[in-house]
Every structure is written in structure tokens, then in C-alpha cells.
Scaffold this motif. Structure first.
Motif, PDB file in Angstrom:
ATOM      1  N   ASP A 169       0.834  -1.201   0.000  1.00  0.00           N
ATOM      2  CA  ASP A 169       0.000   0.000   0.000  1.00  0.00           C
ATOM      3  C   ASP A 169       0.872   1.256   0.000  1.00  0.00           C
ATOM      4  O   ASP A 169       2.065   1.200   0.352  1.00  0.00           O
ATOM      5  CB  ASP A 169      -0.884  -0.001   1.253  1.00  0.00           C
ATOM      6  N   PRO A 170       0.308   2.412  -0.344  1.00  0.00           N
ATOM      7  CA  PRO A 170       1.127   3.634  -0.410  1.00  0.00           C
ATOM      8  C   PRO A 170       1.603   4.146   0.940  1.00  0.00           C
ATOM      9  O   PRO A 170       2.657   4.787   1.023  1.00  0.00           O
ATOM     10  CB  PRO A 170       0.193   4.657  -1.086  1.00  0.00           C
ATOM     11  N   TRP A 171       0.881   3.852   2.036  1.00  0.00           N
ATOM     12  CA  TRP A 171       1.225   4.430   3.343  1.00  0.00           C
ATOM     13  C   TRP A 171       2.413   3.714   3.995  1.00  0.00           C
ATOM     14  O   TRP A 171       3.347   4.360   4.462  1.00  0.00           O
ATOM     15  CB  TRP A 171      -0.009   4.409   4.255  1.00  0.00           C
ATOM     16  N   THR A 172       2.375   2.382   4.019  1.00  0.00           N
ATOM     17  CA  THR A 172       3.549   1.684   4.567  1.00  0.00           C
ATOM     18  C   THR A 172       4.748   1.813   3.630  1.00  0.00           C
ATOM     19  O   THR A 172       5.893   1.857   4.087  1.00  0.00           O
ATOM     20  CB  THR A 172       3.252   0.192   4.834  1.00  0.00           C
ATOM     21  N   THR A 173       4.486   1.889   2.319  1.00  0.00           N
ATOM     22  CA  THR A 173       5.598   2.064   1.374  1.00  0.00           C
ATOM     23  C   THR A 173       6.295   3.397   1.606  1.00  0.00           C
ATOM     24  O   THR A 173       7.540   3.468   1.647  1.00  0.00           O
ATOM     25  CB  THR A 173       5.090   1.970  -0.075  1.00  0.00           C
ATOM     26  N   GLU A 174       5.515   4.470   1.792  1.00  0.00           N
ATOM     27  CA  GLU A 174       6.111   5.775   2.067  1.00  0.00           C
ATOM     28  C   GLU A 174       6.891   5.738   3.371  1.00  0.00           C
ATOM     29  O   GLU A 174       8.008   6.280   3.465  1.00  0.00           O
ATOM     30  CB  GLU A 174       5.010   6.848   2.133  1.00  0.00           C
ATOM     31  N   THR A 175       6.343   5.067   4.366  1.00  0.00           N
ATOM     32  CA  THR A 175       7.003   4.992   5.670  1.00  0.00           C
ATOM     33  C   THR A 175       8.312   4.211   5.578  1.00  0.00           C
ATOM     34  O   THR A 175       9.355   4.652   6.079  1.00  0.00           O
ATOM     35  CB  THR A 175       6.078   4.348   6.708  1.00  0.00           C
ATOM     36  N   LEU A 176       8.270   3.042   4.960  1.00  0.00           N
ATOM     37  CA  LEU A 176       9.489   2.222   4.913  1.00  0.00           C
ATOM     38  C   LEU A 176      10.593   2.916   4.119  1.00  0.00           C
ATOM     39  O   LEU A 176      11.783   2.760   4.430  1.00  0.00           O
ATOM     40  CB  LEU A 176       9.188   0.828   4.377  1.00  0.00           C
ATOM     41  N   MET A 177      10.231   3.708   3.118  1.00  0.00           N
ATOM     42  CA  MET A 177      11.250   4.410   2.345  1.00  0.00           C
ATOM     43  C   MET A 177      11.929   5.499   3.177  1.00  0.00           C
ATOM     44  O   MET A 177      13.079   5.856   2.915  1.00  0.00           O
ATOM     45  CB  MET A 177      10.633   5.014   1.082  1.00  0.00           C
ATOM     46  N   ARG A 178      11.239   6.020   4.195  1.00  0.00           N
ATOM     47  CA  ARG A 178      11.839   7.033   5.075  1.00  0.00           C
ATOM     48  C   ARG A 178      12.871   6.434   6.020  1.00  0.00           C
ATOM     49  O   ARG A 178      13.648   7.161   6.632  1.00  0.00           O
ATOM     50  CB  ARG A 178      10.754   7.742   5.889  1.00  0.00           C
ATOM     51  N   PHE A 179      12.837   5.105   6.158  1.00  0.00           N
ATOM     52  CA  PHE A 179      13.693   4.459   7.158  1.00  0.00           C
ATOM     53  C   PHE A 179      14.632   3.425   6.533  1.00  0.00           C
ATOM     54  O   PHE A 179      15.037   2.473   7.197  1.00  0.00           O
ATOM     55  CB  PHE A 179      12.833   3.804   8.234  1.00  0.00           C
TER      56      PHE A 179
END
Length: 298
Positions: free
Chosen positions: A106-116
Motif C-alpha cells: 500500500d502507499p502508506w507503509t511504502t512511504e514509511t518504509l522508504m523514510r527508514f
């Protein structure tokens, strides 16, 4: 169950009010089922003075009042229950099978994991790509198929309020295994479907976390207001023993479910089932197939 589970049981005291019992040093579904069989028996024949009974992944803890029950008498009783339970293959559990829809990648966990990514073992890939690779799978599609094909057994609920820990119900050599992040994140979206070690989980609330993130579910599993249909009398949805079927959904279906949640109409699809360890161990795939058919029954 493996006889090794019984051979490694360790009893220890926790101050003046607790007995901690470790069924095995390594966590496994057989060790957990034996723990559950013992604590279920203890609840059914609960002696005066027992204040709390708490099963965990491969252990359990009992809190007691030493003014009511003599500690060594309680210890002897616990050892006797273990002897009666044996390998726990005759244990049966009345529980629920639940369907948890998942929007993978999904876009929300994908955005989060890319930040970390600086905290991850493989900064060049996403969590699910990394998990597929180290489990010897051909790619993300096969990983999703393996992750969602078999049911998952909820061994305990906690750490974060309402968060379920789940064993994949397949032989141990077929379990998906993925290490946690090298350093925990400071953010994880609410209702993230994650994985660390051999455990699957669903993050009940937004917050820090170290499990790999594979997707997100629209299903609320924690409601402190008790305002949603699945939360009539308790703010936590999951219970130890719940069996979970993850079902892949697309973005349109996810959005439809979210609208139902916002309108206060959404409920998790659940059916009552009987879990029998002996039948499960005799033919795991056949038992799982029969179990999943219950969800589709009227």
C-alpha cells in the motif's frame, strides 16, 4: 507435539506472587499449544488464590496470593497439570477464524518504509521484496501468495495494546522468517501488517516499530471508544487462539472497506471453529484447507 517441548520445561519464581513457566527456549506453535492447554486446564479447575493466568508465545505466568495458596503447593499443581496434558495433542480449543483483508504494498507503509531505509538490512529494496528474496521466493507475487495462503494462529496479544502475535500454521521448515529492522523505526501506520522473526502481526495503533511492513488492513482491531460494531464490551478485538486468514485486496476494495469503517458499519468476518492439535499435526495442509472452508460457509 514434539517430546522436546516437555523435556525443556523450566519453572522459576517471580518475586512473592508469580510463577513463570517456560515450555521451551525456542518459540514454536507446539510449545505455545502446550502452554495454552495447561492454562486452559488451570482456568477450568482454578484454585482459590489464583489472581491471573497469562499464556505467552512459549511460556505462561501465574500470579497468586501467597496468603491464600501455598506457593509450593501451587508449583506442584502446575507440574501435575503438565503431566496430565502430556504432549497436548488431545487438547482442543473452541475459537474463531477471522478474515483480515490486506492491501499489500500500500502507499502508506511504502512511504514509511522508504523514510527508514538507513535502518534496514537492504536499503535498495522494499520490505516485501527483501522478505521474498531471503525466503527463496521468486518475487513479491509469490510472497503474497505464500503469506496469504495458510492461516495464522494468534499466540498472544500485547506489547502494544491490542497487537496480535501470530504463528504461521505450516510445518516449521516452511514458515516465513524475516528479521526485524536493524534499528527500530519511529513511525508505523496504524493497522500495518508486519513480520519479525517467525511472527506475523497487525499494528493496532500508530507508533514505533521494528517489524517488516508488507501492507495494511482496513480492519480496526483496537477501539478505545467501544463505538464500532466489533467492540461492544472490550476495546481489543484479538484474543489468544484466534486463527487468521489474510485475504489480498486491491485499492478499490480497500477504499470501500474504509468507507464502511467511517460509517460505523464495518465488521470483521468471523466464524466459530474447533482447533484440534492432533488433526493439525497429522495432515497440516488438509486441516488448514478444511479450516478455511468454514469462512465460506453460510
Amino acid at each position: 507435539m514434539s517430546s522436546a517441548v516437555a523435556d525443556t520445561t523450566r519453572y522459576s519464581w517471580g518475586g512473592d506472587e508469580h510463577i513463570f513457566v517456560e515450555m521451551a527456549e525456542s518459540m514454536s506453535l507446539p510449545a505455545h499449544i502446550k502452554s495454552m492447554a495447561i492454562t486452559t486446564s488451570l482456568r477450568k479447575n482454578r484454585p482459590d488464590g489464583i489472581l491471573e493466568i497469562c499464556p505467552a508465545n512459549a511460556s505462561y505466568q501465574v500470579r497468586y496470593n501467597p496468603d491464600v495458596i501455598e506457593p509450593r503447593a501451587l508449583l506442584a499443581q502446575l507440574k501435575e497439570i503438565e503431566k496430565q496434558v502430556g504432549d497436548a495433542t488431545e487438547f482442543s480449543l473452541s475459537t474463531r477464524i477471522l478474515e483480515i483483508p490486506v492491501l499489500y504494498q500500500d502507499p502508506w507503509t511504502t512511504e514509511t518504509l522508504m523514510r527508514f531505509r538507513d535502518r534496514h538490512q537492504d536499503p535498495e529494496s522494499t520490505d516485501i521484496e527483501y522478505a521474498a528474496r531471503i525466503n527463496g521466493l521468486s518475487g513479491v507475487d509469490e510472497f503474497i501468495e505464500v503469506h496469504s495462503r495458510s492461516p495464522w494462529f494468534t499466540s498472544m496479544v500485547g506489547f502494544v495494546t491490542g497487537l496480535p502475535f501470530m504463528f504461521q500454521m505450516v510445518p516449521q521448515e516452511r514458515q516465513l522468517v524475516v528479521p526485524k529492522y536493524l534499528r527500530p523505526r519511529t513511525d508505523t501506520p496504524k493497522q500495518t501488517v508486519g513480520h519479525g522473526g517467525c511472527f506475523g502481526c497487525v499494528y493496532s495503533v500508530r507508533g514505533a516499530g521494528g517489524y517488516q511492513m508488507f501492507g495494511i488492513t482496513p480492519s480496526p482491531i483496537y477501539d478505545s471508544t467501544l463505538s464500532m460494531p466489533d467492540f461492544d464490551d472490550f476495546m481489543v478485538y484479538f484474543r489468544p487462539g484466534d486463527i487468521v486468514k489474510f485475504t489480498p485486496i486491491d485499492r478499490d476494495r480497500y477504499d470501500d472497506y474504509v468507507k464502511e469503517v467511517e460509517a460505523g458499519r464495518y465488521t470483521i468476518r468471523a466464524r466459530q471453529v474447533e482447533f484440534h492439535p492432533r488433526r493439525y499435526l497429522e495432515d497440516t495442509d488438509e486441516f488448514n484447507a478444511r479450516l478455511l472452508e468454514v469462512l465460506d460457509a453460510d
